[in-house]
Design a protein around this motif. Sequence first.
Motif, PDB file in Angstrom:
ATOM      1  N   GLY A 138       0.816  -1.214   0.000  1.00  0.00           N
ATOM      2  CA  GLY A 138       0.000   0.000   0.000  1.00  0.00           C
ATOM      3  C   GLY A 138       0.850   1.265   0.000  1.00  0.00           C
ATOM      4  O   GLY A 138       2.071   1.234   0.219  1.00  0.00           O
ATOM      5  N   GLY A 139       0.159   2.387  -0.229  1.00  0.00           N
ATOM      6  CA  GLY A 139       0.829   3.681  -0.139  1.00  0.00           C
ATOM      7  C   GLY A 139       1.354   3.917   1.273  1.00  0.00           C
ATOM      8  O   GLY A 139       2.338   4.637   1.470  1.00  0.00           O
ATOM      9  N   SER A 140       0.713   3.291   2.255  1.00  0.00           N
ATOM     10  CA  SER A 140       1.130   3.493   3.647  1.00  0.00           C
ATOM     11  C   SER A 140       2.552   3.000   3.876  1.00  0.00           C
ATOM     12  O   SER A 140       3.365   3.699   4.486  1.00  0.00           O
ATOM     13  N   GLU A 141       2.869   1.812   3.368  1.00  0.00           N
ATOM     14  CA  GLU A 141       4.243   1.341   3.549  1.00  0.00           C
ATOM     15  C   GLU A 141       5.214   2.182   2.714  1.00  0.00           C
ATOM     16  O   GLU A 141       6.349   2.433   3.126  1.00  0.00           O
TER      17      GLU A 141
ATOM     18  N   TRP B 244      -6.231  -4.610  -1.304  1.00  0.00           N
ATOM     19  CA  TRP B 244      -5.154  -5.425  -1.879  1.00  0.00           C
ATOM     20  C   TRP B 244      -3.800  -5.087  -1.274  1.00  0.00           C
ATOM     21  O   TRP B 244      -2.869  -5.873  -1.369  1.00  0.00           O
ATOM     22  N   ARG B 245      -3.678  -3.904  -0.713  1.00  0.00           N
ATOM     23  CA  ARG B 245      -2.425  -3.409  -0.149  1.00  0.00           C
ATOM     24  C   ARG B 245      -1.310  -3.414  -1.192  1.00  0.00           C
ATOM     25  O   ARG B 245      -0.277  -4.063  -1.038  1.00  0.00           O
ATOM     26  N   LEU B 246      -1.523  -2.662  -2.233  1.00  0.00           N
ATOM     27  CA  LEU B 246      -0.517  -2.575  -3.301  1.00  0.00           C
ATOM     28  C   LEU B 246      -0.173  -1.111  -3.553  1.00  0.00           C
ATOM     29  O   LEU B 246      -1.015  -0.333  -4.009  1.00  0.00           O
TER      30      LEU B 246
ATOM     31  N   SER C 282       6.399  13.278  -2.367  1.00  0.00           N
ATOM     32  CA  SER C 282       5.167  13.661  -3.048  1.00  0.00           C
ATOM     33  C   SER C 282       4.187  12.492  -3.011  1.00  0.00           C
ATOM     34  O   SER C 282       4.394  11.469  -3.664  1.00  0.00           O
ATOM     35  N   ASP C 283       3.146  12.666  -2.224  1.00  0.00           N
ATOM     36  CA  ASP C 283       2.131  11.621  -2.061  1.00  0.00           C
ATOM     37  C   ASP C 283       1.058  11.847  -3.116  1.00  0.00           C
ATOM     38  O   ASP C 283       0.289  12.811  -3.046  1.00  0.00           O
ATOM     39  N   GLU C 284       1.014  10.946  -4.106  1.00  0.00           N
ATOM     40  CA  GLU C 284       0.145  11.152  -5.264  1.00  0.00           C
ATOM     41  C   GLU C 284      -0.942  10.086  -5.371  1.00  0.00           C
ATOM     42  O   GLU C 284      -1.414   9.766  -6.456  1.00  0.00           O
TER      43      GLU C 284
ATOM     44  N   ASN D  11       2.842   6.284  -4.398  1.00  0.00           N
ATOM     45  CA  ASN D  11       1.564   6.083  -5.070  1.00  0.00           C
ATOM     46  C   ASN D  11       1.024   4.703  -4.707  1.00  0.00           C
ATOM     47  O   ASN D  11       1.690   3.952  -3.978  1.00  0.00           O
ATOM     48  N   SER D  12      -0.155   4.393  -5.194  1.00  0.00           N
ATOM     49  CA  SER D  12      -0.823   3.192  -4.706  1.00  0.00           C
ATOM     50  C   SER D  12      -1.986   2.846  -5.630  1.00  0.00           C
ATOM     51  O   SER D  12      -2.620   3.735  -6.213  1.00  0.00           O
ATOM     52  N   ALA D  13      -2.261   1.556  -5.742  1.00  0.00           N
ATOM     53  CA  ALA D  13      -3.428   1.125  -6.532  1.00  0.00           C
ATOM     54  C   ALA D  13      -4.730   1.353  -5.769  1.00  0.00           C
ATOM     55  O   ALA D  13      -5.812   1.246  -6.338  1.00  0.00           O
ATOM     56  N   SER D  14      -4.626   1.681  -4.476  1.00  0.00           N
ATOM     57  CA  SER D  14      -5.818   1.747  -3.618  1.00  0.00           C
ATOM     58  C   SER D  14      -6.895   2.662  -4.179  1.00  0.00           C
ATOM     59  O   SER D  14      -8.052   2.249  -4.340  1.00  0.00           O
ATOM     60  N   LYS D  15      -6.510   3.906  -4.441  1.00  0.00           N
ATOM     61  CA  LYS D  15      -7.513   4.882  -4.898  1.00  0.00           C
ATOM     62  C   LYS D  15      -7.599   4.895  -6.418  1.00  0.00           C
ATOM     63  O   LYS D  15      -8.667   5.116  -6.984  1.00  0.00           O
ATOM     64  N   LEU D  16      -6.458   4.673  -7.085  1.00  0.00           N
ATOM     65  CA  LEU D  16      -6.454   4.743  -8.544  1.00  0.00           C
ATOM     66  C   LEU D  16      -7.388   3.698  -9.130  1.00  0.00           C
ATOM     67  O   LEU D  16      -8.131   3.971 -10.062  1.00  0.00           O
TER      68      LEU D  16
ATOM     69  N   GLY E 122      -5.160  16.608  -2.594  1.00  0.00           N
ATOM     70  CA  GLY E 122      -4.895  16.490  -1.167  1.00  0.00           C
ATOM     71  C   GLY E 122      -5.984  15.776  -0.396  1.00  0.00           C
ATOM     72  O   GLY E 122      -7.168  15.867  -0.715  1.00  0.00           O
ATOM     73  N   ASN E 123      -5.574  15.068   0.623  1.00  0.00           N
ATOM     74  CA  ASN E 123      -6.476  14.521   1.636  1.00  0.00           C
ATOM     75  C   ASN E 123      -6.260  15.390   2.870  1.00  0.00           C
ATOM     76  O   ASN E 123      -5.110  15.557   3.286  1.00  0.00           O
ATOM     77  N   PRO E 124      -7.260  15.953   3.509  1.00  0.00           N
ATOM     78  CA  PRO E 124      -8.691  15.718   3.318  1.00  0.00           C
ATOM     79  C   PRO E 124      -9.378  16.737   2.426  1.00  0.00           C
ATOM     80  O   PRO E 124     -10.616  16.750   2.384  1.00  0.00           O
TER      81      PRO E 124
END
Length: 248
Positions: free
Chosen positions: A94-97, A235-237, A195-197, A224-229, A167-169
């Motif tokens: 995930g983007g978190s890791e 899936w944590r990718l 840069s968190d995208e 970046n991350s597949a989560s939101k895209l 941006g979040n939020p």
Amino acid sequence: MTTFSDRVERISISGIREVFEAAGDDAINLGLGQPDFPTPDHARRAAVDAIESGKADAYTENKGTPSLREAIAEKHRADQGIDLDPANVIATAGGSEALHIALEAHVDAGDEVLIPDPGFVSYDALTKLTGGEPVPVPLRDDLTIDPAAIEAAITDDTAAFVVNSPGNPTGAVSSEEDVREFARIADEHDVLCVSDEVYEYTVFDGEHRSPMEFAETDNVVVVNSASKLFSMTGWRLGWVYGAEERVE
Ligand SMILES: Cc1ncc(COP(=O)(O)O)c(C=O)c1O
């Protein structure tokens, strides 16, 4: 009595709990960024095929499978014209890791990390876990990240600044001019721009640009991350990429 490490004791989630409890039943929950569409079918099928054919049975390369990293590099080439070598991509849980290792790899105890305020809750917590000091940088009145405020907050102790567009939020999208400024600040002050995208495709107004397009040094890493895209939050990718020296 359980005693957590000093680093973990610095993180507070009680504030978030208080907000949830105070919100009441009829509040609209904006707490989790869960996209409103399903994971694409071909992704689901590919995962089932991968498991059934034994592809998931063995360790992969530490940075992730070559085909995944090539696909990620191709995505950034196609979407943003960024000439990304798959060797410079690290696939993550995930983007978190991705955020965690980007900060962990570059922030020493006592270093300052400038984070947008308000901003995604993990920036504060992950900085604290590194032993660093989060320094909140207020957004502009229009809720965009203000490059001038970032530049003014830089000190000799600043190791990194985090930018997040969209941006979040807030959902605010930084203009190309601002994104060019993020890159210039990273270059000129020799500080890392993280840069968190992850919300790259969630753009209602404006255009997503990345400081990676404009930086002249290796001082930008992108998360970046597949989560939101692709609506793959479970899936944590995710992935992080940057210059070779940043990801080796
Ligand atoms: C701004 C931002 N960055 C990173 C993440 C983490 O993404 P992931 O779910 O892929 O770990 C989130 C998740 O909500 C987010 O909102």
